[in-house]
Design an enzyme around this catalytic site. Sequence first.
Site, short mmCIF file in Angstrom:
data_model
loop_
_atom_site.label_atom_id
_atom_site.label_comp_id
_atom_site.label_asym_id
_atom_site.label_seq_id
_atom_site.Cartn_x
_atom_site.Cartn_y
_atom_site.Cartn_z
CG ASN A 160 -16.87 23.61 43.26
OD1 ASN A 160 -15.86 23.02 42.85
ND2 ASN A 160 -16.50 24.73 43.99
CD1 TRP A 161 -17.54 17.11 42.61
CD2 TRP A 161 -16.00 15.95 41.63
NE1 TRP A 161 -18.14 15.77 42.12
CE2 TRP A 161 -17.13 15.03 41.33
CE3 TRP A 161 -14.70 15.17 41.07
CZ2 TRP A 161 -17.28 13.82 40.53
CZ3 TRP A 161 -14.95 13.88 40.21
CH2 TRP A 161 -15.97 13.42 40.22
CE LYS A 162 -16.26 24.23 47.27
NZ LYS A 162 -16.16 25.32 48.56
CG HIS A 207 -15.64 29.33 44.23
ND1 HIS A 207 -15.06 29.23 45.42
CD2 HIS A 207 -16.57 28.43 44.27
CE1 HIS A 207 -15.71 28.52 46.38
NE2 HIS A 207 -16.94 28.17 45.58
CD GLU A 235 -13.39 27.44 48.00
OE1 GLU A 235 -13.22 26.52 47.09
OE2 GLU A 235 -14.29 27.38 48.87
CD GLU A 240 -20.63 29.21 45.41
OE1 GLU A 240 -21.37 27.86 45.46
OE2 GLU A 240 -19.68 29.33 45.48
N GLY A 243 -18.74 26.05 53.11
CA GLY A 243 -18.19 24.99 54.00
C GLY A 243 -18.12 25.26 55.64
CB SER A 267 -23.64 25.32 54.26
OG SER A 267 -22.44 25.30 54.54
N GLY A 293 -20.98 22.06 47.10
CA GLY A 293 -19.58 21.73 47.66
C GLY A 293 -19.50 20.52 48.05
N GLY A 294 -19.29 20.44 49.57
CA GLY A 294 -19.09 19.35 50.44
C GLY A 294 -20.07 18.23 50.07
P1 13P Z 1 -20.09 23.88 50.55
O1 13P Z 1 -21.41 23.14 49.80
O2 13P Z 1 -19.05 22.86 50.81
O3 13P Z 1 -20.41 25.02 51.43
O4 13P Z 1 -19.50 24.71 49.15
C1 13P Z 1 -20.23 25.53 48.51
C2 13P Z 1 -19.39 25.89 47.20
O5 13P Z 1 -18.49 26.65 47.58
C3 13P Z 1 -19.70 25.51 45.95
O6 13P Z 1 -18.96 26.26 44.86
#
Ligand code: 13P
Length: 247
Positions: A9-11, A94, A96, A165, A171, A210, A231-232
């Site tokens: 997930n590149w966000k 998600h 967010e 999640e 994050g 994470s 994510g990251g």
């Molecule tokens: P991180 O891996 O950066 O914690 O993000 C997880 C995430 O929200 C994937 O959708």
Amino acid sequence: MRTPLIAGNWKMNGSLAANAALMAGVLGDAAAVKAELAVCVPAPYLAQAQSVLSGSRVRWGAQDVSAHENGAFTGEVSAAMLLEFGCSCVIVGHSERRSYHAENDQQVAQKARRALLSGLTPIVCVGETLHEREQGATDAVVTRQLTPVLDAIGSQLASIVIAYEPVWAIGTGKTATPEMAQQVHARIRAMLIERDAVQAQQVRLLYGGSMKPDNAKDLLAMPDIDGGLIGGASLNASDFLVIAHAV
Ligand code: 13P
């Protein structure tokens, strides 16, 4: 037998140049990965993903989809549009989106349904906040989030992917321990079994929050953790591939 899925997930990250380098890096070793691979990219880069990833074993998708088919919904992107750009999956619900855009459980369920009706695989995200975990409400929250989704999709259970999640792990560098994650995944599996015991065994349950090269192996070794939503670490091709190889 469930094929593990490692999805990035590149966000809201990337640029044409950065994406080109990232995708080239992932493609460099994608053939050797046993897991299914996908990247969920910002909508403006779907055409780029389609052009770079077509014909490879890396699938691509979006990070949100409208619950509506079309019409006066400024700023929204429809499932049909995603399909035109070759998407095979889309993240819905998600945390967010839930927290910054006030998406509720019913809206998430309608988005999942719309995605499925269009032939996209919804990756439905659920998970509790730290406060909710401390209150002992994790199961209740996940049940509340997932129930309208399962009601909305009816008999198409096997066609969805669910990502657990925990909000406090996203994050932050704090990961659920494999045992903590497995406990919630087992609860989700039990919910699915109540709906359809056969299809429940086909649904991939991803962990997200994470997930990194150094903790992926232990998380992915759990019986009900069928992959990751990253994510990251998905913004770095070699980290993403190390996680994919940990399957
Ligand atoms: P991180 O891996 O950066 O914690 O993000 C997880 C995430 O929200 C994937 O959708």
